[in-house]
Scaffold this active site. Structure first.
Site, PDB file in Angstrom:
ATOM      1  N   SER A  62       9.399  -0.103  -5.662  1.00  0.00           N
ATOM      2  CA  SER A  62       8.688  -0.007  -4.386  1.00  0.00           C
ATOM      3  C   SER A  62       9.324  -0.814  -3.266  1.00  0.00           C
ATOM      4  O   SER A  62       9.063  -0.542  -2.095  1.00  0.00           O
ATOM      5  CB  SER A  62       7.230  -0.451  -4.560  1.00  0.00           C
ATOM      6  OG  SER A  62       7.167  -1.775  -5.055  1.00  0.00           O
ATOM      7  N   ASP A  82       1.060  -6.852   1.812  1.00  0.00           N
ATOM      8  CA  ASP A  82      -0.045  -6.764   0.858  1.00  0.00           C
ATOM      9  C   ASP A  82       0.176  -7.796  -0.253  1.00  0.00           C
ATOM     10  O   ASP A  82       0.832  -8.808  -0.013  1.00  0.00           O
ATOM     11  CB  ASP A  82      -0.195  -5.339   0.311  1.00  0.00           C
ATOM     12  CG  ASP A  82       1.071  -4.830  -0.384  1.00  0.00           C
ATOM     13  OD1 ASP A  82       1.943  -5.644  -0.741  1.00  0.00           O
ATOM     14  OD2 ASP A  82       1.197  -3.594  -0.574  1.00  0.00           O
ATOM     15  N   HIS A  89       4.246  -6.937  -1.386  1.00  0.00           N
ATOM     16  CA  HIS A  89       5.310  -6.365  -0.559  1.00  0.00           C
ATOM     17  C   HIS A  89       5.424  -7.050   0.802  1.00  0.00           C
ATOM     18  O   HIS A  89       4.408  -7.295   1.459  1.00  0.00           O
ATOM     19  CB  HIS A  89       5.054  -4.869  -0.341  1.00  0.00           C
ATOM     20  CG  HIS A  89       4.963  -4.095  -1.621  1.00  0.00           C
ATOM     21  ND1 HIS A  89       3.749  -3.710  -2.169  1.00  0.00           N
ATOM     22  CD2 HIS A  89       5.925  -3.660  -2.463  1.00  0.00           C
ATOM     23  CE1 HIS A  89       3.979  -3.050  -3.300  1.00  0.00           C
ATOM     24  NE2 HIS A  89       5.287  -3.005  -3.499  1.00  0.00           N
TER      25      HIS A  89
END
Length: 395
Positions: free
Chosen positions: A91, A368, A371
């Site tokens: 991610s 978040d 990230h």
């Protein structure tokens, strides 16, 4: 009219044989002149531009259809910075491969993700751009198209590389039902034949941000179990890096080390965002030491692989440093869930937000629970941009 003039010029009439010869000679001359003109036209700048556009389209034609295509980077005289860039990872690098499976499973496709750039969700796990965008910029190329979005991409852009990274992936299987890095390389090889002799496949970027260790820790409910998993992860990562060099034919490979995982909000929330988790950071440091030793053995001449250090700039921004050199909120996320087991973007059954959102993401290092924000990635990129530029230009 032509017939009338012919009759008036009887004194100029030639014998039939001479007339035939004259017609033959004139025809030959005309054909030669026509051929010369056509040759000249095909060498004009406009024609050359059209030919170049056609060639680029041929190189990428498979990507928007069947997914095949050379993309082999075999034009080694075109300049090293023009090599295609292929991205593998998780991610931290994903630019839209996870797909939209609903807010609970694929939150990156829902608000508030993408609020800073481009103003809507794009499948990136941030408020805007992510690591892939900044690495591509440092290399002087456009952001590679996400594999899942390839059918809607411009043909010319397809020849510049592709991003196979997907959120939740690991070096090994992580229980997230996503392609691990080995499977991502398999996918690349299925659509791109090996480069011809004397050519290279381009530049690879491999991003590993710790999903393997999160999986191990959750499975055994122990950070120590995750640390014990390090040799297996590094051993498998070595095999995939070897494949990229020896089987795929990548000229250069950029591989990231682990950021200080104990400084992510996932760990710092329990400490009221006041400090980092030392055991998780020690695990990241142990992984990084093993990775560095592995690369030294795999590439003693240091010609193919670049260890991209994310740990040092991350630590500089999120741990104790002078206030002027860090973000106003180094460990508290911009998008914070109401509960520790919740997530950014979460809603209840009535559609009400189950999270708070900061006014200015650029003041936060983290977007978040794990990230970084776009502003954080931009700050980190400023530390590695010169090194990547130098690495890509090196022989």
């Amino acid at each position: 009219m032509e017939h009338t003039n012919h009759r008036r010029r009887r004194g100029l009439r030639l014998p039939r044989q001479a007339l035939a010869a004259t017609v033959s000679t004139s025809t030959t001359t005309l054909l030669l002149l026509l051929l010369i003109c056509l040759t000249a036209l095909t060498r004009t700048p406009a024609a050359e531009a059209l030919r170049k556009r056609r060639d680029e389209g041929d190189a990428s034609s498979g990507g928007s259809g069947s997914g095949s295509g050379s993309g082999s980077g075999c034009d080694n005289n075109a300049g090293k910075q023009s090599s295609p860039v292929w991205v593998f990872g998780d991610s931290y690098a994903d630019t839209g491969n996870l797909g939209d499976l609903g807010r609970e499973l694929t939150r990156a496709w829902y608000d508030p993700y993408g609020v800073s750039f481009p103003g809507r969700p794009t499948g990136r796990f941030s408020d805007g751009r992510v690591l892939t965008d900044f690495i591509a910029s440092a290399m002087g190329v456009p952001t590679p198209v996400a594999y899942k979005l390839r059918r809607g991409a411009a043909r010319g852009l397809m020849a510049r590389g592709m991003n196979f990274a997907v959120g939740g992936a690991g070096v090994l299987d992580t229980g997230n039902f996503q392609r691990n890095i080995g499977a991502q390389i398999d996918l690349f090889q299925a659509h791109h034949p090996p480069p011809t002799r004397g050519c290279d496949a381009g530049v690879a970027v491999v991003v590993v941000s710790g999903n393997d260790y999160s999986y191990a820790a959750d499975k055994d409910n122990s950070t120590s179990a995750a640390i014990a998993y390090i040799p297996a992860v590094v051993r498998q990562l070595r095999e995939q890096l070897r494949r990229l060099r020896d089987e795929v034919g990548m000229r250069k490979v950029v591989v990231t080390n682990l950021h200080p995982m104990g400084c992510t909000p996932l760990f710092t929330r329990a400490l009221n965002y006041s400090a980092c988790d030392p055991l998780a950071n020690a695990g990241a440091a142990q992984h990084n030491a093993a990775l560095q030793s592995m690369l030294a053995a795999l590439d003693p001449a240091n010609r193919t692989f670049l260890l991209l250090d994310l740990n040092t700039p991350f630590a500089a921004f999120v741990e104790d440093v002078p206030a002027a050199e860090r973000f106003a909120e180094p460990r508290r996320p911009c998008c914070e869930s109401f509960s520790a087991d919740g997530h950014c973007g979460q809603q209840d059954d009535s559609g009400r937000r189950q999270y708070t959102l900061c006014d200015d993401p650029s003041k936060h290092f983290y977007w978040d629970d794990v990230h970084p924000t776009q502003a954080a990635w931009a700050a980190v990129a400023r530390t590695f941009r010169p090194k990547i530029h130098e690495f890509i230009l090196s022989t």
